[in-house]
Design an enzyme around this catalytic site. Sequence first.
Site, short mmCIF file in Angstrom:
data_model
loop_
_atom_site.label_atom_id
_atom_site.label_comp_id
_atom_site.label_asym_id
_atom_site.label_seq_id
_atom_site.Cartn_x
_atom_site.Cartn_y
_atom_site.Cartn_z
N PRO A 1 -6.56 14.81 31.17
CA PRO A 1 -7.51 15.88 30.88
C PRO A 1 -7.75 16.76 32.11
CG PRO A 1 -8.28 13.81 29.97
CD PRO A 1 -7.08 13.49 30.81
N GLU A 2 -7.73 18.06 31.89
CA GLU A 2 -7.94 19.02 32.97
C GLU A 2 -9.33 19.63 32.82
OE1 GLU A 2 -4.55 21.67 33.35
OE2 GLU A 2 -3.22 20.15 32.51
N HIS A 45 -9.51 -1.80 23.82
CA HIS A 45 -9.35 -0.83 24.91
C HIS A 45 -10.67 -0.35 25.50
CE1 HIS A 45 -5.18 -0.89 23.83
NE2 HIS A 45 -5.34 -0.23 22.71
N ARG A 86 -4.65 2.91 28.96
CA ARG A 86 -3.75 2.59 30.08
C ARG A 86 -4.46 2.11 31.33
NH1 ARG A 86 0.83 7.09 30.66
NH2 ARG A 86 1.64 5.44 32.00
N ARG A 141 -2.16 30.90 52.38
CA ARG A 141 -1.40 29.68 52.11
C ARG A 141 0.05 29.99 51.83
NH1 ARG A 141 -5.10 25.48 50.87
NH2 ARG A 141 -3.25 24.13 50.78
#
Length: 279
Positions: free
Chosen positions: A2-3, A93, A117, A158
């Site tokens: 998830p972002e 889970h 996971r 950068r």
Amino acid sequence: MPELPEVESVARALAPALARRRFGEVRVLSPSAVSRSPESLHRLSGRAIERIGRRAKYLIVVLSGDWSLAIHLRMTGWLGIREGLAPPEDLKHVRVLMELVGSGWQPPGWLVFRDIRRFGRLWCGPRNRIVALPEMSRLGPEPLEISESDFVARLRERRGRLKSLLLNQRFLAGLGNIYVDEVLHDAGLHPLREASRLSVSSAKRLHASIRDVLRRAIRAGGTTRRDYFRPDGSPGWFKRALKAYGRENELCRSCGVGIVRRIVVGQRGTWFCPKCQRL
């Protein structure tokens, strides 16, 4: 993983349900989920929930007594509420259960952290210790908060390819593979472009695209491709709006001429339209 839009969507969905509640009993079913937490999660008991928000890809629950609970969903983490006095019977889970004690009209319930996971993590403790965690202290500015002038200045200072730089959480916090590809496509910039060589107008266009793509994704509840689901179990619908990510060999939805290509940049799959995003 998830972002920013997915984590923001989770925070917004949970906020009304968590308001004016406090934590009761805490059950840690998988100790690895709370490894390196400054304080035991059992010390959450009795603390009132003041609000829930987000920092980069982390959920931040602000608590009474100047404490915070930080949650990183990682690859398959899910956070949701199950109403009722008894904890959920299906514990498959489930890594952490946190009892929610209501006030007045609010029913009892449980905040459930499920993770197939086992990569997700929870940390709690005094607020200053949470922000000092290595994962938190090294984060760059928020994409939706940084000003255009500051973004342009940071970008031109950068060196490196745009794709790799935008994924760097120290440069800008919260973007991941999906939204970097979508942002670069929206801005018409090739992922291999050198960041420091962008013109000011291109840098400003990139800043605008970041804000626009993220806001649209948040409104859609994020992107569900496989593992991410919102607290109520529903998917995020931004997948329908994707123009680059995951669309290899498909016709470009922007120009209607180019065929989306996939390359690897910094060991990450990267999708772009060679017509819209020239190098």
